[in-house]
Design a protein around this motif. Structure first.
Motif, PDB file in Angstrom:
ATOM      1  N   UNK A 211       0.876  -1.174   0.000  1.00  0.00           N
ATOM      2  CA  UNK A 211       0.000   0.000   0.000  1.00  0.00           C
ATOM      3  C   UNK A 211       0.907   1.215   0.000  1.00  0.00           C
ATOM      4  N   UNK A 212       0.702   2.102  -0.951  1.00  0.00           N
ATOM      5  CA  UNK A 212       1.642   3.201  -1.135  1.00  0.00           C
ATOM      6  C   UNK A 212       1.411   4.320  -0.122  1.00  0.00           C
ATOM      7  N   UNK A 213       2.524   4.741   0.516  1.00  0.00           N
ATOM      8  CA  UNK A 213       2.528   5.912   1.398  1.00  0.00           C
ATOM      9  C   UNK A 213       3.365   7.023   0.764  1.00  0.00           C
ATOM     10  N   UNK A 214       3.417   7.051  -0.533  1.00  0.00           N
ATOM     11  CA  UNK A 214       4.388   7.888  -1.248  1.00  0.00           C
ATOM     12  C   UNK A 214       4.305   9.345  -0.855  1.00  0.00           C
ATOM     13  N   UNK A 239       8.012   4.304   1.334  1.00  0.00           N
ATOM     14  CA  UNK A 239       8.209   5.218   2.466  1.00  0.00           C
ATOM     15  C   UNK A 239       9.306   6.234   2.183  1.00  0.00           C
ATOM     16  N   UNK A 240      10.361   5.819   1.494  1.00  0.00           N
ATOM     17  CA  UNK A 240      11.357   6.768   1.005  1.00  0.00           C
ATOM     18  C   UNK A 240      12.450   7.142   1.966  1.00  0.00           C
ATOM     19  N   UNK A 241      12.136   7.378   3.228  1.00  0.00           N
ATOM     20  CA  UNK A 241      13.169   7.824   4.172  1.00  0.00           C
ATOM     21  C   UNK A 241      12.749   7.492   5.591  1.00  0.00           C
ATOM     22  N   UNK A 242      13.738   7.481   6.473  1.00  0.00           N
ATOM     23  CA  UNK A 242      13.493   7.341   7.897  1.00  0.00           C
ATOM     24  C   UNK A 242      13.445   8.735   8.516  1.00  0.00           C
ATOM     25  N   UNK A 243      12.386   9.088   9.224  1.00  0.00           N
ATOM     26  CA  UNK A 243      12.473  10.330   9.997  1.00  0.00           C
ATOM     27  C   UNK A 243      13.648  10.247  10.961  1.00  0.00           C
ATOM     28  N   UNK A 244      14.507  11.251  10.964  1.00  0.00           N
ATOM     29  CA  UNK A 244      15.761  11.147  11.730  1.00  0.00           C
ATOM     30  C   UNK A 244      15.574  11.106  13.233  1.00  0.00           C
ATOM     31  N   UNK A 245      14.457  11.644  13.719  1.00  0.00           N
ATOM     32  CA  UNK A 245      14.338  11.703  15.179  1.00  0.00           C
ATOM     33  C   UNK A 245      12.880  11.587  15.597  1.00  0.00           C
ATOM     34  N   UNK A 246      12.688  11.100  16.816  1.00  0.00           N
ATOM     35  CA  UNK A 246      11.385  11.067  17.475  1.00  0.00           C
ATOM     36  C   UNK A 246      11.584  11.584  18.888  1.00  0.00           C
ATOM     37  N   UNK A 247      10.748  12.553  19.267  1.00  0.00           N
ATOM     38  CA  UNK A 247      10.899  13.116  20.616  1.00  0.00           C
ATOM     39  C   UNK A 247      10.599  12.072  21.683  1.00  0.00           C
ATOM     40  N   UNK A 248       9.657  11.185  21.374  1.00  0.00           N
ATOM     41  CA  UNK A 248       9.297  10.153  22.321  1.00  0.00           C
ATOM     42  C   UNK A 248       8.816   8.931  21.561  1.00  0.00           C
TER      43      UNK A 248
END
Length: 976
Positions: A211-214, A239-248
């Motif tokens: 399922x595309x999340x493009x 998905x294309x990329x990893x978000x570099x950070x998550x606050x929590x």
């Protein structure tokens, strides 16, 4: 006491009465409510049920219908499970639903239709599973978001596309959601805004693979809002990329994360390693870079890690994995480790070695020999070292792997004999040794009692003294392609014991004789091509789906009842044999037949007119036989046909216009027959996928239709017919001939297409290179008029053959636009004018023929034209002159005279300059000397005094000399 006993008895009777009441109530609620029964009947009406799966849906007791589950207490419908487990993702289930290709028996069990809103009348429905069926129309209905009691929803592989309805976010009690593997043709199922996922706060398991999340960059934030999520599968979701950070990080209950094949081109973010509950992490098939961080060691619960098919551009440091003491499966396939296998011991020297059960290191550029320490991985069950640069022999230490079930060392440079110790690995289920130089015999297989899959292709196998050998195993698959068998048998007799075989490949092994009649009926694929097999076709193989006997000496006729003897056949490869007789009409009844290749046999008779029910056929190759008659109209009912080869037969009649209805057609080859009449004026209007059209060597008449709508056309061969009229100017609009050909196999039906083409003055067979070829051949017809200038637009055209026609006018100068042109043949026409100098700009031109026209003038030179030294390519043009012809041009003499005059002028000019220089030098020297005497009186006085002195001395010398001469004369006179 009596009072107490009485109370006790009273209480017991009360409880019993309640239980009986409940039991009675339960027994009276077996029948579902009428409204829910009517809703189910309405649901059934919305589906086509070819297999009769819903035939039990009759009567009043709907809770006993197949797939329906009711509450034991209330009798309300709480479960509807109609999943089709037999569905094949790579199947083609009906005319409107194409995944990729193939025919699956599971499609016969699928329900086809639309989900009725009547499901809304099942308010207590908790479990809904319709996976593996086919939704028509191909979309997810929005009303599913109103089934508020749902805890389980599985709509995987139902052939839907378009936007996932955000109303699904209303299912707050949902614990399991599966929308995976959904697409329709080239259309995909996609999520526009994943925010609705964050409302599924009860969700435990989510599968949205494919399922595309493009365009949905906030996918991670949505999942981070699911506090109870345990398993997430997002394979191939763009998905294309990893978000570099998550606050929590909220999803601390996550145990399984699958993000394979998402084109992720970033580093692995450190927050991922804070999810210490992870047991299964799949990151394969991306473009992850940078080093594997040391913090991966924090994932102490990890059982499976997939990093395969990632580049790690800045290096791969596997030592960080050595501390994962619970790791059981490690996938590093296609990771460029580029090191010696022996150097990887640093990973396995610690706690990982006894823990690991699966190790996949194929295509990792490993080199060196197989180290002995591999035998210390005592719990290893699967080891894949295929497609590397390993050499030497297999170490005997591998025999220590008593639990090993799968061993794959294929496509290396291993050699020598198989160690006897490997023959003691009784747990071995799969042994893949393909493409090495290993030697083995029945002795090495003597104790492998659990072996199911054996591939020893491209090796050496000794069968000496094994006529009565009874193997200890029952194989499912056996491949011995191009295996050197010693001695070469007629047919391995020991195979008679393998009654469970489903796959057998003995191609290119040199076996002789007839196919035995004892082949196991369990066979599904049989590959015996490129041998010396004689005799007739195999009989009575009810499960056979793939049969290849190409390039043998098989004779006789095709079985008259082939639809009954091979009812499951899908791929039938029988080319290059000695089959004779006609095509049996029974062949048309093989409704799963996908590829039919019978080229180069002795088949005769008419083509049967029975193809209307052969709806699955994609390839029909009957070329190089002696078939006669016309093309039956039922061929036009093969709506999925992509390749039709009927060349080199005795077919006749007119070309049916109904071929236009074969909209999937990519190859149409009718060459070398006796077809007559015009090429239908509207031919090709619907054939937008057509890449190859060959009507070569027939008796077609009339003019050439425009054909410019064939945007995919790369090969057009209309040569050797009786076509007349002009070349359509619209030929300059062939889109595929303006673009560079796409590399890759021209693969239809699991095999590369092949064509015979007349290129560079000779006919050659093209197969793997066919997708790179672009040709227009209109030679040997009766075409007239000029060569359209628009052909110069075809900058990727490689071969243009217009020879043996009646073309007039000049060769267009804009021929320079054909920058990829390799072959140009304009011979045997009535072309006039000069040979355009723009031919010299065609850097790839290597075959040229302009002979027998009315061309005139000097042959241009320069660049590529300098390489054409054969004068015959210009023969028959009496007014052409200059090299490589021996004939000089009429202007050559005057040019020589001018050159001689020029040389004389140059010579005279040079002489004049010599004398002028001398004169000038005299003048300069004279005035330099005299001018000095005039200006300097001391020099002038000294000069003239010196002259006077010299004159005086000269005078004295002269007088004395004369006096001496006189004396001598007198003395000589006296003597006389």
């Amino acid at each position: 006491m009596e009072k107490t006993s009485l109370l006790s008895i009273t209480f017991s009777l009360t409880v019993l009465s309640v239980q009986l009441a409940i039991s009675h109530a339960s027994s009276t609620t077996v029948l579902c409510q009428d409204t829910e029964r009517q809703a189910l009947i309405e649901f059934k009406r919305g589906f086509y049920d070819p297999s009769g799966r819903l035939s039990s849906w009759v009567g009043e007791e709907c809770c006993r219908w197949e797939g329906v589950g009711c509450s034991n207490v209330t009798g309300r419908v709480i479960k509807l499970d109609l999943r089709n487990d037999r569905i094949d993702l790579f199947s083609d289930c009906d005319d409107n639903f194409d995944y990729w290709y193939g025919v699956s028996k599971g499609c016969r069990w699928a329900l086809y239709g639309d989900i009725s809103p009547s499901l809304l009348s099942l308010p207590h429905l908790q479990h809904l599973d319709l996976s593996g069926n086919i939704f028509v129309p191909h979309r997810l209905p929005e009303f599913l978001g109103s089934l508020r009691s749902l805890t389980y929803l599985n709509l995987s592989t139902v052939g839907v596309a378009g936007r996932v309805p955000e109303q699904l976010g209303n299912l707050s009690t949902l614990r399991h959601l599966d929308l995976s593997y959904n697409f329709y043709g080239l259309l995909e199922l996609y999520v526009e805004d994943p925010g609705w996922l964050s409302r599924l706060t009860s969700l435990r398991r989510l599968n949205m693979s494919f399922v595309s999340f493009r365009n949905a960059s906030n996918w991670l934030q949505a999942f981070n809002a699911l506090p109870h999520i345990q398993a997430v599968e997002l394979m191939s979701c763009d998905l294309g990329t990893f978000p570099p950070s998550l606050s929590l990080v909220n999803f601390t209950s996550l145990t399984s994360l699958d993000l394979r094949y998402n084109n992720i081109n970033s580093t692995i973010p450190d927050w991922l390693f804070n999810i210490t509950s992870l047991e299964f992490l799949y990151l394969g098939g991306n473009d992850l870079n940078w080093l594997i961080p040391q913090s991966i060691a924090r994932l102490t619960s990890l059982k499976a890690l997939d990093l395969s098919q990632n580049a790690f551009h800045d290096g791969f440091v596997p030592a960080a994995l050595s501390g994962l003491c619970r790791l059981q499966s490690l996938y590093l396939t296609d990771v460029p480790i580029n090191d010696s296998l022996a150097n990887l011991q640093v990973i396995f020297s610690g706690c990982l070695m006894p823990s690991l059960q699966e190790l996949y290191l194929s295509h990792t550029q490993l080199s060196g020999t197989l180290p002995d320490w591999l035998g210390d991985m005592e719990n290893l069950k699967s080891l894949d070292l295929s497609s590397n640069f390993l050499h030497g022999s297999l170490p005997a230490s591998l025999g220590n792997l008593s639990m090993l079930q799968n061993l794959d060392v294929s496509s290396n440079d291993l050699n020598g004999s198989i160690p006897d110790a490997i023959g003691q690995m009784k747990s071995l289920v799969s042994l893949i040794l393909i493409d090495n130089s290993l030697r083995l015999s029945r002795v090495h297989l003597a104790n492998l009692s659990n072996l199911k899959d054996l591939d020893i292709s491209y090796n050496s196998f000794s069968l000496e003294g094994s006529n009565d050998w009874i193997p200890p195993f029952q194989l499912n698959t056996l491949s011995m392609e191009l295996c050197e068998m010693v001695p070469r048998p007629h047919f391995p007799k020991w195979l008679r014991t393998q009654t469970a075989l489903t796959y057998l490949d003995l191609s290119g092994t040199g076996i002789q004789g007839a196919i035995p009649n004892w082949l196991p009926p369990s066979l599904e694929q049989l590959e015996l091509s490129y041998n010396g097999i004689t005799g007739g076709m195999p009989q009575h193989l009810p499960n056979l789906g793939f049969l290849s006997l190409s390039n043998n000496g098989v004779s006789g006729t095709l079985p008259s009842r082939i639809a009954e003897t091979m009812p499951a056949i899908q791929f039938l490869y029988l080319s290059t044999n000695n089959l004779s007789g006609s095509l049996p009409p029974s062949l048309c009844r093989n409704k799963f037949l996908y590829v039919l290749r019978l080229a180069q046999n002795n088949l005769s008779g008419d083509l049967p007119n029975c193809w209307k029910n052969s709806s699955s056929l994609v390839v029909m190759d009957l070329s190089n036989n002696t078939l006669q008659g016309g093309i039956p109209h039922s061929v036009c009912d093969l709506k999925k046909l992509q390749s039709l080869h009927l060349s080199n037969n005795n077919l006749s009649g007119q070309m049916p216009l109904c071929l236009n209805s074969l909209t999937e057609l990519e190859t149409l080859d009718l060459g070398h027959n006796s077809f007559v009449g015009d090429v239908p004026p509207g031919f090709g209007e619907n054939l937008l996928n057509l890449k190859t059209l060959s009507l070569r060597s027939n008796a077609f008449t009339g003019s050439i239709p425009p054909l410019s709508h064939l945007a995919s056309l790369q090969i057009l061969d209309l040569s050797n017919n009786n076509l007349s009229g002009t070349i359509p100017r619209s030929f300059g609009n062939f889109s595929a001939m303006k673009l560079s050909p796409q590399k890759g196999d021209y693969d239809i039906g699991g095999a590369a297409e092949n064509m015979w083409l007349f290129v560079k003055g000779a006919e050659s067979e093209y197969s793997s290179l066919l997708p790179l070829v672009t040709v227009i051949d209109l030679s040997n017809n009766g075409l007239s008029g000029s060569i359209p200038e628009e052909l110069g637009n075809l900058q990727s055209l490689q071969t243009l053959n217009l020879s043996w026609n009646y073309l007039t006018g000049e060769i267009p100068t804009n021929i320079r636009g054909m920058q990829q042109l390799e072959t140009l043949d304009l011979s045997r026409n009535n072309l006039s004018g000069s040979v355009p100098s723009t031919l010299a700009t065609l850097n790839f031109l290597n075959h040229l023929n302009l002979s027998y026209n009315n061309l005139s003038g000097r042959i241009p030179t320069g660049n590529q034209l300098q390489t054409f030294t054969d004068p015959s390519i210009y023969a028959g043009n009496p007014n052409l002159c200059g090299p490589p012809l021996a004939k000089g041009c009429p202007k050559d003499k005057s040019i020589d005279d001018k050159e001689k005059q020029s040389e004389d002028i140059d010579s005279r000019t040079e002489t004049i300059w010599v004398y002028a220089s001398i004169t000038l030098g005299f003048i300069v020297g004279f005035w330099t000397f005299c001018g000095t005497l005039l200006l300097q009186w001391r020099w002038r006085f000294a000069y003239f005094r010196a002259i006077d002195n010299m004159s005086d001395r000269l005078y004295v010398v002269t007088v004395l000399s004369m006096a001496r001469l006189k004396r001598k004369l007198r003395g000589s006179g006296q003597d006389g």
